[in-house]
Scaffold this motif. Structure first.
Motif, PDB file in Angstrom:
ATOM      1  N   ASN A 163      -0.579  13.054  63.547  1.00 14.03           N
ATOM      2  CA  ASN A 163      -1.172  12.283  62.460  1.00 14.03           C
ATOM      3  C   ASN A 163      -0.779  12.964  61.154  1.00 14.03           C
ATOM      4  OD1 ASN A 163      -2.744  10.373  64.021  1.00 14.03           O
ATOM      5  ND2 ASN A 163      -4.098  12.058  64.544  1.00 14.03           N
ATOM      6  N   LYS A 165      -1.370  12.764  56.924  1.00 12.38           N
ATOM      7  CA  LYS A 165      -2.163  12.185  55.844  1.00 12.38           C
ATOM      8  C   LYS A 165      -2.030  13.023  54.582  1.00 12.38           C
ATOM      9  CE  LYS A 165      -6.114  10.160  56.460  1.00 12.38           C
ATOM     10  NZ  LYS A 165      -7.517   9.798  56.747  1.00 12.38           N
ATOM     11  N   THR A 188      -2.797   6.672  57.105  1.00 14.76           N
ATOM     12  CA  THR A 188      -2.416   7.591  58.179  1.00 14.76           C
ATOM     13  C   THR A 188      -1.119   7.137  58.816  1.00 14.76           C
ATOM     14  OG1 THR A 188      -4.762   7.979  58.675  1.00 14.76           O
ATOM     15  CG2 THR A 188      -3.159   8.723  60.320  1.00 14.76           C
ATOM     16  N   GLU A 253      -9.835  13.329  55.407  1.00 16.08           N
ATOM     17  CA  GLU A 253     -10.558  13.298  56.675  1.00 16.08           C
ATOM     18  C   GLU A 253      -9.582  12.855  57.752  1.00 16.08           C
ATOM     19  OE1 GLU A 253     -14.367  11.051  58.815  1.00 16.08           O
ATOM     20  OE2 GLU A 253     -14.066  10.911  56.639  1.00 16.08           O
ATOM     21  N   PRO A 255      -8.219  11.952  61.693  1.00 15.35           N
ATOM     22  CA  PRO A 255      -8.726  11.396  62.956  1.00 15.35           C
ATOM     23  C   PRO A 255      -9.015  12.520  63.940  1.00 15.35           C
ATOM     24  CG  PRO A 255      -6.689  10.301  62.261  1.00 15.35           C
ATOM     25  CD  PRO A 255      -6.860  11.497  61.392  1.00 15.35           C
ATOM     26  N   ASP A 256      -9.873  12.257  64.898  1.00 14.10           N
ATOM     27  CA  ASP A 256     -10.099  13.226  65.959  1.00 14.10           C
ATOM     28  C   ASP A 256      -8.789  13.462  66.697  1.00 14.10           C
ATOM     29  OD1 ASP A 256     -12.383  14.571  67.760  1.00 14.10           O
ATOM     30  OD2 ASP A 256     -10.906  13.657  69.093  1.00 14.10           O
ATOM     31  N   GLN A 257      -8.541  14.700  67.133  1.00 10.41           N
ATOM     32  CA  GLN A 257      -7.264  15.010  67.779  1.00 10.41           C
ATOM     33  C   GLN A 257      -7.078  14.280  69.111  1.00 10.41           C
ATOM     34  OE1 GLN A 257      -6.783  19.025  69.146  1.00 10.41           O
ATOM     35  NE2 GLN A 257      -8.953  19.316  69.558  1.00 10.41           N
ATOM     36  N   ASP A 259      -8.039  11.078  69.402  1.00  9.62           N
ATOM     37  CA  ASP A 259      -8.071   9.658  69.059  1.00  9.62           C
ATOM     38  C   ASP A 259      -6.690   9.026  69.239  1.00  9.62           C
ATOM     39  OD1 ASP A 259      -8.465   7.161  67.909  1.00  9.62           O
ATOM     40  OD2 ASP A 259      -8.160   7.918  65.872  1.00  9.62           O
ATOM     41  N   THR A 261      -6.473   5.634  69.332  1.00  6.04           N
ATOM     42  CA  THR A 261      -6.587   4.293  68.756  1.00  6.04           C
ATOM     43  C   THR A 261      -5.780   4.161  67.476  1.00  6.04           C
ATOM     44  OG1 THR A 261      -8.810   4.097  69.693  1.00  6.04           O
ATOM     45  CG2 THR A 261      -8.224   2.560  67.945  1.00  6.04           C
ATOM     46  N   THR A 262      -5.803   5.210  66.635  1.00  8.70           N
ATOM     47  CA  THR A 262      -5.073   5.159  65.369  1.00  8.70           C
ATOM     48  C   THR A 262      -3.588   4.966  65.625  1.00  8.70           C
ATOM     49  OG1 THR A 262      -6.714   6.583  64.302  1.00  8.70           O
ATOM     50  CG2 THR A 262      -4.570   6.410  63.243  1.00  8.70           C
TER      51      THR A 262
END
Length: 500
Positions: A163, A165, A188, A253, A255-257, A259, A261-262
């Motif tokens: 990810n 950002k 992202t 912020e 995403p959860d590592q 995650d 879905t992103t």
């Protein structure tokens, strides 16, 4: 003295009628020996955008890589988007405490719990790393308020999807894998190993300093967890009144590592800039199960028997003759390739993890100008290990027709294929617990490697070789090798590294 054997590969360059310069070790040539050289001659006709090059033997691409930028012949003013004020390559790499040679040897012994200390952004570890008591430097991108920057992002990491950002900013994605897409705005960017993304960044935030973060993703528990891998760079506005090195840096912020879905929706929102001529009729359909297998008899002679596989075959590189050389010499047989296996159209069983695993040099042959459709299916049960696998095909671009979670439905899912403006890539990500479908025309004669771009996966067998036969005319026939082609000689083997 430790010496390396290697071949560089021009990742994403189509090498039309030029398979000899593709650079995949023991697929198209024998690796270049220490203290030797080889000149790669190629063209990029019909291609523009961001690609890259890297070593294609073992794990050496961890440190041997770079961006390959192809601009329009008529100049940046002919981009199908507003001309940027500046173009910036952003290469996501890794820093390993262990020598890459040792990482590779441990992987060959089925030891897969080695991880880099940190990702890097343009070679910088960033201030989250503290080596020998000193905070590492950040990569700093200086920007001017109101100007537009084209970020050419390359994921050169050995394994992970990232990810990416920048706090307080959004991106407009305009190209992927050197193919233009309809402008897509997001905060992202998700980029897997081997992929490239071109994105416009407008410096429109209040003047100050903003963190740029690359964060690795991983499969969820209970599967093996890796350390949190994150690197930070800084976007700094200049001149900025009142902004100093002590000015707080805004952080995004993330995403959860775990995650996924992103990533899934980032890819699902990408479409080609222009309508595509997707072939309607398919000549060759393959269903490829991506899986792990066991190659031991459990007699106590091995500690770890796990391999990766495609349709229950764990790929094994040839040892004395490259596949391209054997094919060109009409000697694609077990006499030249001792472990030759025909790659099947589908796995022998629909049940992941339960069928026996074989080891061999898996080859699939297709006629010239054949339209090939492949569905890559990851394990879809939550009780089995699954990962996001970036499947890369040399020598061709791919129409990404669709993706989904769970088990592929050959009736329902085919009806939802995008046959109008699918994104065009050279790498197709099969999502965790899901599938992706691609289609391409095999119009480039030669032998082309199809493999996961996670190095621990390809080195443990997640690969096959696609042989595209010659066409009916001289213009559709693979020419002879160049005079300085690196063929294999006598008992020479394909080991990537040697000690002397």
């Amino acid at each position: 003295m430790r010496r390396s054997w290697s071949t560089p590969s021009l990742h994403g360059v189509k090498q039309q009628l030029n398979c000899w310069a593709d650079g995949a070790g023991m697929i198209t040539q024998c690796p270049i020996q220490p203290n030797k050289n080889f000149t790669y001659r190629f063209n990029v006709i019909g291609q523009e955008g961001t690609l890259w090059w890297h070593a294609h033997v073992g794990f050496l691409r961890a440190t041997v890589h770079g961006a390959l930028i192809i601009r329009p012949r008529s100049g940046p003013g002919s981009y199908p988007f507003p001309k940027p004020d500046k173009e910036i390559p952003i290469v996501i790499g890794e820093w390993w405490d262990m020598e890459i040679v040792q990482v590779e040897r441990r992987a060959a012994s089925r030891i897969f719990d080695d991880w880099p200390r940190s990702p890097t952004i343009n070679g910088k570890l960033g201030d989250l790393s503290n080596c020998s008591g000193f905070i590492e430097d950040n990569y700093v991108l200086n920007v001017e308020h109101g100007k537009t920057y084209l970020l050419r992002i390359v994921n050169a990491a050995l394994h992970e999807q990232y990810n990416f950002k920048i706090a307080g900013h959004e991106f407009t994605v305009v190209a992927i894998d050197a193919n233009y897409v309809k402008p897509y705005t997001t905060d992202t960017i998700v980029i897997a190993s081997g992929e490239t993304v071109d994105a416009l960044l407008v410096a429109g935030a209040p003047p100050g300093r903003y963190y740029m973060i690359a964060q690795a993703m991983q499969s969820p528990e209970p599967f093996l967890q890796i350390p949190v891998l994150m690197s930070r760079g800084v976007v700094s506005y200049y001149p900025s009144k009142g902004s100093t090195d002590d000015t707080p840096i805004m952080a995004p912020e993330m995403p959860d590592q775990h995650d996924a879905t992103t990533s899934f929706y980032f890819r699902g929102n990408l479409t080609s800039l222009l309508p595509q001529s997707v072939p309607a009729n398919v000549d060759e359909q393959l269903f490829i199960a991506i899986d792990v297998g066991d190659i031991c008899s459990h007699d106590g002679s091995h500690d770890n028997c796990m391999v990766t596989r495609l349709n229950n075959i764990s790929f094994h590189l040839p040892t004395t003759t490259s596949l391209l050389q054997a094919h060109y010499n009409n000697n694609m047989s077990t006499s030249a390739i001792s472990m030759l296996k025909e790659f099947p159209r589908c796995p022998p069983s629909s049940e992941f993890g339960y069928s026996p695993t074989s080891v061999g040099t898996a080859v699939r042959t297709v006629r010239y100008n054949t339209t090939v459709e492949i569905v890559f299916q990851n394990p879809y049960s939550s009780g089995m290990f699954s990962a996001s696998n970036p499947m890369h095909l040399h020598g061709h671009d791919l129409f990404i027709l669709g993706q989904g979670l769970g088990k592929f439905d050959p009736v329902k899912d085919v009806q939802a294929y995008n046959l109008v403006d699918p994104p065009v890539r050279n790498t197709a990500l099969a999502p965790i617990y899901g599938w992706t479908a691609i289609r391409f025309v095999a119009s480039n004669p030669g032998v082309w490697f199809l493999h996961c771009h996670m190095e621990k996966h390809v080195s443990s067998g997640m690969a096959l070789a696609l042989v595209v036969e010659d066409g009916p005319t001289p213009e559709t026939t693979l020419p002879p090798p160049p005079a300085d082609y690196r063929s294999c000689d006598g008992g020479q083997n394909n080991r990537a590294l040697a000690d002397e």
